[in-house]
Design an enzyme around this catalytic site. Structure first.
Site, PDB file in Angstrom:
ATOM      1  N   LYS A   1       0.864  -1.042  -0.052  1.00  0.00           N
ATOM      2  CA  LYS A   1      -0.012  -0.227  -0.165  1.00  0.00           C
ATOM      3  C   LYS A   1       1.048   1.245   0.060  1.00  0.00           C
ATOM      4  O   LYS A   1       1.961   1.083   0.537  1.00  0.00           O
ATOM      5  CB  LYS A   1      -0.864  -0.063   1.478  1.00  0.00           C
ATOM      6  CG  LYS A   1      -2.029   1.043   1.165  1.00  0.00           C
ATOM      7  CD  LYS A   1      -2.906   0.879   2.580  1.00  0.00           C
ATOM      8  CE  LYS A   1      -4.014   2.001   2.674  1.00  0.00           C
ATOM      9  NZ  LYS A   1      -4.818   1.569   3.588  1.00  0.00           N
TER      10      LYS A   1
ATOM     11  N   SER B   1      -9.694   1.909   2.940  1.00  0.00           N
ATOM     12  CA  SER B   1      -9.020   2.607   2.202  1.00  0.00           C
ATOM     13  C   SER B   1      -7.813   1.578   1.285  1.00  0.00           C
ATOM     14  O   SER B   1      -7.008   2.097   0.188  1.00  0.00           O
ATOM     15  CB  SER B   1      -8.104   3.583   2.772  1.00  0.00           C
ATOM     16  OG  SER B   1      -7.321   2.966   3.755  1.00  0.00           O
TER      17      SER B   1
ATOM     18  N   SER C   1     -10.033  -0.737   7.074  1.00  0.00           N
ATOM     19  CA  SER C   1      -9.434  -0.486   5.652  1.00  0.00           C
ATOM     20  C   SER C   1      -8.842  -1.640   4.879  1.00  0.00           C
ATOM     21  O   SER C   1      -8.387  -1.723   4.104  1.00  0.00           O
ATOM     22  CB  SER C   1      -8.630   0.843   5.866  1.00  0.00           C
ATOM     23  OG  SER C   1      -9.207   1.827   5.669  1.00  0.00           O
TER      24      SER C   1
END
Lengths: 484, 93
Positions: free
Chosen positions: A79, A154, A178
């Site tokens: 990420k 996210s 997330s």
């Protein structure tokens, strides 16, 4: 099954038996990325050359007869809020465009030591704020099961990359759901570990008392392998817990006879879509058949979790994001005086959701409102944690849907922040209490995957993995792949 | 109830420059979210200690010894504007 769709533990075996090479595996994954990422858009940046050179090093070591760690040669996506030395790290924000960290996050270092092959940095909601990856400062990511739908957020890029065969494993971060929410939407396994189990050093901070890094994988064994690689004490993170870390793969047994599973009624009531409820009931049937006792229970303060979260997380965020002022790194918009420079830089660099949360957090922390909002929220947080403490006196794990609905359509909730926040309703109390939460595919609603969440007491990852593994072996849902 | 004036004040504290449209939208959205948050007032929390952190954390100490650190030059490489070994910013006073 295509090589790029296989789990890491199988690929690891093929590598060690020299049936495939790490270079071949990396090339297969990049070929897959070339074929589908135009549609999925999981990546912000690819590390093709670096990946191939790492893969060559792994092949060299294997040829020399070295015994390598389990993740050697496995393509892993990161990420974009994990700092990577020498590789642009933007948190999907314009304010960090062009930022190249001079150091690695501890989890990145740990994976490097394992010989993992990094494929690239994945898309996300800007500064991890969002539930759909539509808040990225660059472009939205699509759900590999249905390109008109969101992958969740996210960590939507990481979840989509694993689901689409564009990486074998990925790391994400979870502040209010997330990891688990995009894992549920994308039909993969996602774990938010206990707060303090995985070092947050080098993770760009959103809400420091809630954030935790965790794995995305295709199946439960891979989840245990990736957790093995990143869990453990780190002196560089003062919130990292000095504690012996077990080998999580030893939890992978199919026997869950006598396992006590609690189902909090607050997570299965109003707002849960009928198709999610059907899948959830199916999961309860399977667990019962496997010998677990499933009983309804109550977490009475659940309805206060969302407002508590939406005061605490933005408060911490407003403080953490004060560092983006255009002085030391990142974007600077020049102005006559320094306050004007701060304001212009921040206003042009941050997107709408980030600004909204900074505003909310600043308000909750400001003079005259601190007691009424922030302090009140911290007290309710204590009550929420007490609910869980009481539940774990009676149950080994708690079970809930991961999300109230399957993946929603791109654009559907953008204009209404509260409705977007509701998609994390089943996950965010877990962060407030610092507990581990694991989302696994529990079944399907038509062609869309539906996730279920197992919640454990602090450092109860082993029992989550055990229950998840037993369920997976019985049902085989984690073996399904999108027809992309 | 949050007003546009509150929003302007908070924006100044947060060092954000908002246009008229943003002020209008944020006033409405923050009011909605804060109204939603007012449900917390149903709970009597007079005797509940605030929980800032879930772990029983204590400050972490280490030996007072110089350790690894980034070189000044490495850090300054990212500066949007610099002069010698300093970050350059507009005039403060």
């Amino acid at each position: 099954m295509a090589l790029f769709y296989r789990p890491a533990h199988e690929l690891g075996r093929l590598l060690r038996e020299r049936k495939i090479s790490a270079v071949e595996l990396a090339e297969t994954v990049f070929k897959r990325i070339d074929a589908v990422d135009e549609r999925v858009r999981a990546y912000l940046l690819l590390q093709r050359e670096e990946a191939l050179s790492r893969a060559r090093a792994v092949d060299g070591a294997l040829a020399a007869g070295e015994v390598l760690p389990p993740l050697a040669g496995i393509p892993v996506a990161l990420k974009d809020n994990l700092c990577t030395r020498g590789v642009e790290t933007t948190c999907a924000s314009r304010i960090l465009k062009g930022f190249v960290p001079p150091y690695d996050a501890t989890v990145v270092e740990s994976l490097e030591k394992q010989g993992a092959v990094f494929t690239g940095k994945t898309n996300m909601d800007e500064f991890a704020m969002g539930s759909s990856t539509e808040n990225s400062g660059y472009f939205p990511t699509a759900n590999p099961w249905d390109l008109e739908r969101v992958p969740g957020g996210s960590s939507g890029g990481s979840a989509a990359a694993v689901a689409a065969g564009e990486a074998v494993l990925a790391l994400g971060s979870d502040t209010g759901g997330s990891i688990r929410q995009p894992a549920a939407f994308c039909g993969v396994v996602g774990l938010k570990p206990t707060y303090g189990l995985v070092s947050r050093y080098g993770l760009v901070a959103f809400a420091s008392s809630l954030d935790q890094i965790g794995p995305f994988s295709r199946d439960v064994r891979d989840c245990a392998l990736l957790l093995n690689a990143v869990a453990g004490h780190d002196p560089k993170d003062s919130t990292s817990v000095p504690r012996e870390v077990p080998d999580y793969t030893e939890s992978l047994v199919t026997d869950i006879k006598g396992f006590r599973v609690g189902v909090p009624r607050e997570y299965t009531g109003e707002g849960i879509a009928p198709e999610v409820r059907d899948v959830f009931n199916g999961v309860i049937e399977v667990l019962t058949r496997l010998g677990a006792t499933v009983e309804e229970t109550s977490l009475p303060h659940t309805k206060y979790a969302l407002p508590t979260y939406y005061l605490i997380a933005p408060a911490e965020a407003s403080s953490n994001l004060a560092r983006y002022d255009g002085v030391e790194y990142g974007l600077r918009v020049p102005a006559e005086d320094v306050v004007a420079m701060y304001k212009k830089t921040r206003s042009q660099g941050f997107g709408a959701e980030v600004k909204r949360r900074i505003m909310l957090g600043t308000y909750a922390l400001s003079a005259g409102y601190y007691d009424a909002y922030y302090l009140k929220a911290l007290k309710v947080r204590a009550l929420i944690k007490r609910d869980f403490d009481a539940a774990f006196e009676r149950f080994d794990v708690l079970l809930s849907p991961t999300t109230p609905t399957p993946a929603f359509k791109i654009g559907e909730k953008v204009a209404d922040p509260l409705s977007m926040y509701l998609s994390d309703i089943c996950t965010l109390a877990v962060n407030l209490a610092g507990l581990p939460g694991l989302s696994i595919p529990g079944g399907f609603a038509g062609s869309l995957p539906v996730g279920v969440q197992l919640i454990g007491p602090p450092f109860g990852e082993e029992r989550l993995l055990r229950a998840a593994y037993a369920f997976e072996q019985e049902t085989g849902f984690t073996a399904k792949r999108p027809g992309l | 109830m949050i007003t546009q004036k509150d929003v302007e004040h908070v924006a100044l504290l947060a060092r954000l420059e908002l246009n008229e449209e943003e002020k209008r939208v944020y006033t409405k959205q923050l009011a909605n979210i804060l109204e939603h948050a007012s449900v917390l007032n149903e709970l009597d929390t007079a005797d509940v200690p605030p929980l800032a952190h879930v772990l029983p954390l204590q400050n972490v100490f280490r030996e007072d010894k110089a350790g690894g650190h980034l070189e000044a030059e490495t850090v300054l490489e990212h500066a949007p504007s610099r002069e010698d070994r300093h970050f350059r910013v507009p005039r403060l006073v």
